[in-house]
Design a protein around this motif. Structure first.
Motif, PDB file in Angstrom:
ATOM      1  N   THR A   1     -27.796 -19.616  44.141  1.00 33.00           N
ATOM      2  CA  THR A   1     -27.344 -20.811  43.479  1.00 33.00           C
ATOM      3  C   THR A   1     -25.893 -20.405  42.705  1.00 33.00           C
ATOM      4  O   THR A   1     -24.883 -21.191  42.585  1.00 33.00           O
ATOM      5  N   PHE A   2     -26.264 -19.302  42.200  1.00 32.19           N
ATOM      6  CA  PHE A   2     -25.112 -18.796  41.231  1.00 32.19           C
ATOM      7  C   PHE A   2     -23.985 -18.579  41.785  1.00 32.19           C
ATOM      8  O   PHE A   2     -22.450 -18.921  41.552  1.00 32.19           O
ATOM      9  N   VAL A   3     -23.951 -17.876  43.050  1.00 34.43           N
ATOM     10  CA  VAL A   3     -23.001 -17.598  43.881  1.00 34.43           C
ATOM     11  C   VAL A   3     -22.234 -18.514  44.630  1.00 34.43           C
ATOM     12  O   VAL A   3     -20.968 -18.707  44.576  1.00 34.43           O
ATOM     13  N   PHE A   4     -23.083 -19.582  44.929  1.00 36.64           N
ATOM     14  CA  PHE A   4     -22.655 -20.805  45.645  1.00 36.64           C
ATOM     15  C   PHE A   4     -21.734 -21.553  44.455  1.00 36.64           C
ATOM     16  O   PHE A   4     -20.489 -22.003  44.651  1.00 36.64           O
ATOM     17  N   LEU A   5     -22.141 -21.713  43.224  1.00 35.64           N
ATOM     18  CA  LEU A   5     -21.428 -22.286  42.046  1.00 35.64           C
ATOM     19  C   LEU A   5     -19.920 -21.620  41.928  1.00 35.64           C
ATOM     20  O   LEU A   5     -19.066 -22.300  41.698  1.00 35.64           O
TER      21      LEU A   5
ATOM     22  N   GLY B   1     -18.600 -19.967  44.139  1.00 29.20           N
ATOM     23  CA  GLY B   1     -17.675 -20.054  44.879  1.00 29.20           C
ATOM     24  C   GLY B   1     -17.071 -21.562  45.004  1.00 29.20           C
ATOM     25  O   GLY B   1     -15.832 -21.616  45.290  1.00 29.20           O
ATOM     26  N   THR B   2     -17.741 -22.374  44.727  1.00 29.67           N
ATOM     27  CA  THR B   2     -17.229 -23.884  44.502  1.00 29.67           C
ATOM     28  C   THR B   2     -16.161 -24.028  43.601  1.00 29.67           C
ATOM     29  O   THR B   2     -15.278 -24.561  43.734  1.00 29.67           O
ATOM     30  N   LEU B   3     -16.267 -23.156  42.244  1.00 30.82           N
ATOM     31  CA  LEU B   3     -15.291 -23.493  41.353  1.00 30.82           C
ATOM     32  C   LEU B   3     -14.161 -22.844  41.464  1.00 30.82           C
ATOM     33  O   LEU B   3     -12.969 -22.907  41.484  1.00 30.82           O
ATOM     34  N   ALA B   4     -14.176 -21.738  42.457  1.00 32.32           N
ATOM     35  CA  ALA B   4     -12.902 -20.881  42.885  1.00 32.32           C
ATOM     36  C   ALA B   4     -12.279 -21.828  43.873  1.00 32.32           C
ATOM     37  O   ALA B   4     -10.913 -21.879  43.849  1.00 32.32           O
ATOM     38  N   LEU B   5     -12.874 -22.378  44.728  1.00 32.60           N
ATOM     39  CA  LEU B   5     -12.336 -23.401  45.653  1.00 32.60           C
ATOM     40  C   LEU B   5     -11.664 -24.638  45.048  1.00 32.60           C
ATOM     41  O   LEU B   5     -10.425 -24.791  45.371  1.00 32.60           O
ATOM     42  N   ILE B   6     -12.246 -25.249  44.113  1.00 33.31           N
ATOM     43  CA  ILE B   6     -11.771 -26.132  43.200  1.00 33.31           C
ATOM     44  C   ILE B   6     -10.444 -25.754  42.476  1.00 33.31           C
ATOM     45  O   ILE B   6      -9.235 -26.398  42.612  1.00 33.31           O
ATOM     46  N   LEU B   7     -10.455 -24.374  41.972  1.00 30.39           N
ATOM     47  CA  LEU B   7      -9.144 -23.971  41.091  1.00 30.39           C
ATOM     48  C   LEU B   7      -8.184 -23.560  42.433  1.00 30.39           C
ATOM     49  O   LEU B   7      -7.175 -23.826  42.031  1.00 30.39           O
TER      50      LEU B   7
END
Length: 160
Positions: free
Chosen positions: A144-148, A150-156
């Motif tokens: 879950t932490f790695v998924f979060l 990755g999601t934050l990196a994609l949004i940035l």
């Protein structure tokens, strides 16, 4: 093989009389075949005469006419005996030119460049899998932490 060949010959003879020219055309008009009987008759006569002469020359066990012609036209007989050197020409063209000048460089390119590229891809996938093997720990919190992250990196990435 005799019966299938006889069947195919029979079908060919029958199919030769079907007027396909009335069924197949590109512009809707019938396709008429014009046969020049002068050319066809001459060709048939020459073929029959040639078969008759060859039978007369070669039918007996002794062939004095054929032997006399072979002595008289020695160069032509030698060339015909060697099938006008078609096999030698074919061997030279295929083995020296096609295989030597075309196929061998293509095989080298395939073996070294193409295979090398795909070997590099396989090696890099293997090395990458060895490096990220530790990420598969079986702990759902880590996933879950790695998924979060990755999601934050994609949004940035999308915002910039």
């Amino acid at each position: 093989m005799t019966i299938p060949l006889m069947f195919l010959a029979l079908v060919t003879v029958v199919a030769g009389f079907i007027p396909f020219g009335y069924f197949i055309s590109s512009n809707g008009e019938s396709y008429n075949i014009h046969l020049d009987w002068g050319v066809a008759g001459t060709s048939i006569a020459i073929a029959v005469l040639s078969i008759a002469i060859a039978t007369w020359m070669y039918a007996r066990s002794k062939q004095p006419v054929a032997n006399a012609l072979a002595r008289r036209f020695r160069g032509l007989w030698t060339a015909a005996y060697h099938r006008f050197y078609i096999d030698e020409i074919y061997q030279f063209v295929t083995h020296r030119i096609i295989f030597g000048c075309i196929s061998r460089p293509i095989a080298w390119w395939d073996r070294h460049v193409v295979d090398g590229f795909f070997n590099l891809l396989a090696w890099s996938a293997n090395v990458t899998s060895d490096e990220i093997r530790g990420l598969q720990s079986g702990h759902i919190q880590q996933y879950t932490f790695v998924f979060l992250l990755g999601t934050l990196a994609l949004i940035l990435l999308l915002l910039l």
